[in-house]
Design an enzyme around this catalytic site. Sequence first.
Site, PDB file in Angstrom:
ATOM      1  NE  ARG A 170      -4.239  -1.486  -0.021  1.00  0.00           N
ATOM      2  CZ  ARG A 170      -4.333  -2.502  -0.885  1.00  0.00           C
ATOM      3  NH1 ARG A 170      -3.345  -2.752  -1.717  1.00  0.00           N
ATOM      4  NH2 ARG A 170      -5.405  -3.258  -0.932  1.00  0.00           N
TER       5      ARG A 170
ATOM      6  CD  GLU B   8      -2.803   3.228  -5.584  1.00  0.00           C
ATOM      7  OE1 GLU B   8      -3.784   2.532  -5.888  1.00  0.00           O
ATOM      8  OE2 GLU B   8      -1.807   2.771  -5.007  1.00  0.00           O
TER       9      GLU B   8
ATOM     10  CG  HIS C 230      -3.048  -0.854  -6.872  1.00  0.00           C
ATOM     11  ND1 HIS C 230      -3.431  -0.205  -5.730  1.00  0.00           N
ATOM     12  CD2 HIS C 230      -3.098  -2.178  -6.566  1.00  0.00           C
ATOM     13  CE1 HIS C 230      -3.692  -1.080  -4.775  1.00  0.00           C
ATOM     14  NE2 HIS C 230      -3.499  -2.291  -5.259  1.00  0.00           N
TER      15      HIS C 230
HETATM   16  P1  NAD Z   1      -1.133 -11.309   5.018  1.00  0.00           P
HETATM   17  O1  NAD Z   1      -2.159 -10.908   6.003  1.00  0.00           O
HETATM   18  O2  NAD Z   1      -1.000 -12.762   4.674  1.00  0.00           O
HETATM   19  O3  NAD Z   1       0.308 -10.798   5.511  1.00  0.00           O
HETATM   20  C1  NAD Z   1       0.520  -9.574   6.136  1.00  0.00           C
HETATM   21  C2  NAD Z   1       1.573  -9.796   7.212  1.00  0.00           C
HETATM   22  O4  NAD Z   1       1.911  -8.535   7.784  1.00  0.00           O
HETATM   23  C3  NAD Z   1       1.083 -10.697   8.359  1.00  0.00           C
HETATM   24  O5  NAD Z   1       1.973 -11.783   8.550  1.00  0.00           O
HETATM   25  C4  NAD Z   1       1.067  -9.760   9.562  1.00  0.00           C
HETATM   26  O6  NAD Z   1       1.411 -10.415  10.787  1.00  0.00           O
HETATM   27  C5  NAD Z   1       2.136  -8.743   9.166  1.00  0.00           C
HETATM   28  N1  NAD Z   1       2.032  -7.498   9.906  1.00  0.00           N
HETATM   29  C6  NAD Z   1       0.931  -6.866  10.369  1.00  0.00           C
HETATM   30  N2  NAD Z   1       1.260  -5.753  11.035  1.00  0.00           N
HETATM   31  C7  NAD Z   1       2.614  -5.678  10.978  1.00  0.00           C
HETATM   32  C8  NAD Z   1       3.558  -4.750  11.487  1.00  0.00           C
HETATM   33  N3  NAD Z   1       3.167  -3.674  12.193  1.00  0.00           N
HETATM   34  N4  NAD Z   1       4.853  -4.959  11.239  1.00  0.00           N
HETATM   35  C9  NAD Z   1       5.255  -6.063  10.528  1.00  0.00           C
HETATM   36  N5  NAD Z   1       4.418  -6.984  10.041  1.00  0.00           N
HETATM   37  C10 NAD Z   1       3.116  -6.788  10.254  1.00  0.00           C
HETATM   38  O7  NAD Z   1      -1.407 -10.445   3.716  1.00  0.00           O
HETATM   39  P2  NAD Z   1      -0.860 -10.736   2.235  1.00  0.00           P
HETATM   40  O8  NAD Z   1      -1.846 -11.568   1.491  1.00  0.00           O
HETATM   41  O9  NAD Z   1       0.557 -11.180   2.300  1.00  0.00           O
HETATM   42  O10 NAD Z   1      -0.951  -9.255   1.623  1.00  0.00           O
HETATM   43  C11 NAD Z   1      -0.062  -8.237   2.082  1.00  0.00           C
HETATM   44  C12 NAD Z   1      -0.510  -6.882   1.553  1.00  0.00           C
HETATM   45  O11 NAD Z   1      -0.382  -6.893   0.132  1.00  0.00           O
HETATM   46  C13 NAD Z   1      -2.000  -6.570   1.787  1.00  0.00           C
HETATM   47  O12 NAD Z   1      -2.212  -5.938   3.020  1.00  0.00           O
HETATM   48  C14 NAD Z   1      -2.355  -5.662   0.633  1.00  0.00           C
HETATM   49  O13 NAD Z   1      -2.313  -4.314   1.059  1.00  0.00           O
HETATM   50  C15 NAD Z   1      -1.253  -5.894  -0.385  1.00  0.00           C
HETATM   51  N6  NAD Z   1      -1.781  -6.361  -1.672  1.00  0.00           N
HETATM   52  C16 NAD Z   1      -1.524  -5.605  -2.777  1.00  0.00           C
HETATM   53  C17 NAD Z   1      -1.982  -5.998  -4.038  1.00  0.00           C
HETATM   54  C18 NAD Z   1      -1.680  -5.196  -5.280  1.00  0.00           C
HETATM   55  O14 NAD Z   1      -2.364  -5.353  -6.295  1.00  0.00           O
HETATM   56  N7  NAD Z   1      -0.669  -4.339  -5.281  1.00  0.00           N
HETATM   57  C19 NAD Z   1      -2.747  -7.175  -4.149  1.00  0.00           C
HETATM   58  C20 NAD Z   1      -2.979  -7.953  -3.007  1.00  0.00           C
HETATM   59  C21 NAD Z   1      -2.477  -7.532  -1.769  1.00  0.00           C
END
Ligand code: NAD
Length: 310
Positions: free
Chosen positions: A236, A265, A284
């Site tokens: 993000r 965005e 994105h």
């Molecule tokens: P996920 O929930 O599996 O993983 C997120 C991880 O972040 C978790 O392990 C959590 O414990 C950790 N976390 C939470 N707070 C934290 C902190 N303060 N410090 C360190 N780690 C922390 O999610 P995911 O499926 O791996 O997705 C991750 C991110 O990717 C989503 O939040 C989303 O914003 C982004 N995403 C972007 C796109 C895109 O098109 N660009 C698509 C899908 C997801």
Amino acid sequence: KIVVLDGYTLNPGDLSWDGLKALGDVVVYDRTPAEKTIERIGDAQIVFTNKTVIDQEVFSACPNIKFIGVLATGYNVVDVEIAKTKGIPVANIPTYGTTAVSQITIALLLEVCHHIGEHSRSVLKGDWTNCQDWCYWNYPLIELAGKTLGIIGFGRIGQATAKIAQALGMKVLAFDSYEIEELKSDTLQYVGLDELLANSDVISLHCPLFDSTKGIVNKNNIAKMKDGVIIINTSRGPLIVEEDLAEALNSGKLYGAALDVVSSEPIKADNPLLTAKNCIITPHIAWAPKESRSRLMDIAVDNLAKFLAN
Ligand code: NAD
């Protein structure tokens, strides 16, 4: 009554809405500008959003909402605290894009290391040697084997990215609020944030956008990094203080950056990253291969079916 506020991003026409149509009267809007959100939701009970914000104002004006489906993993567009107090379930879709997002994360990293687009464009314009000089002196090409990738947020996408990076010969440092014992190995170690910042050659962001993670790449934390680090963000935009990143790229403190997401965005014309040195920005699109959108559609339908069955 089901309203899809911004169906275009999920389904520009190559998928079917039939699964959703089997569950109610569906109205699909391609995109919804903020000033139209309330009017379009109206008295609908089911709302699907991807980027359209559902905040206090929308909740107050649309009291019939019973379920919100977020057509994405990150659910920061919905004020979930308000939804919680009103007992409205908010269903995001965490698994659909793991493969696509980890794949583009590495693609962006490889692009920063090899400048494939830049070189191809030069050659197509008839420039063979100048562009070779440029890659030797301005932005030396980078080999990743033996380098260290720091992953902030070691969930699904972070872990999938780590696997590809390990196959490229990289070591991985992971920072997360939770540690999974079985993932630790000779080439994968959990560390604190400061240790990750000080020892990584590449830093990739995969944590959700929370108050605790907003601006995690800022002046202070950039100062703790080695010189010449590459930053990748497919999570993000607001995880990065963009003025600080632009300054570090322009001063040469950082080697380069590749971002699929920005703070606002579509990107604003005055975003300093548009003119920063060695910064790649994609609009994105990490989540967008048809394979992952199709999974997303299926899971969205399944989530709603489960809600309606209860
Ligand atoms: P996920 O929930 O599996 O993983 C997120 C991880 O972040 C978790 O392990 C959590 O414990 C950790 N976390 C939470 N707070 C934290 C902190 N303060 N410090 C360190 N780690 C922390 O999610 P995911 O499926 O791996 O997705 C991750 C991110 O990717 C989503 O939040 C989303 O914003 C982004 N995403 C972007 C796109 C895109 O098109 N660009 C698509 C899908 C997801």
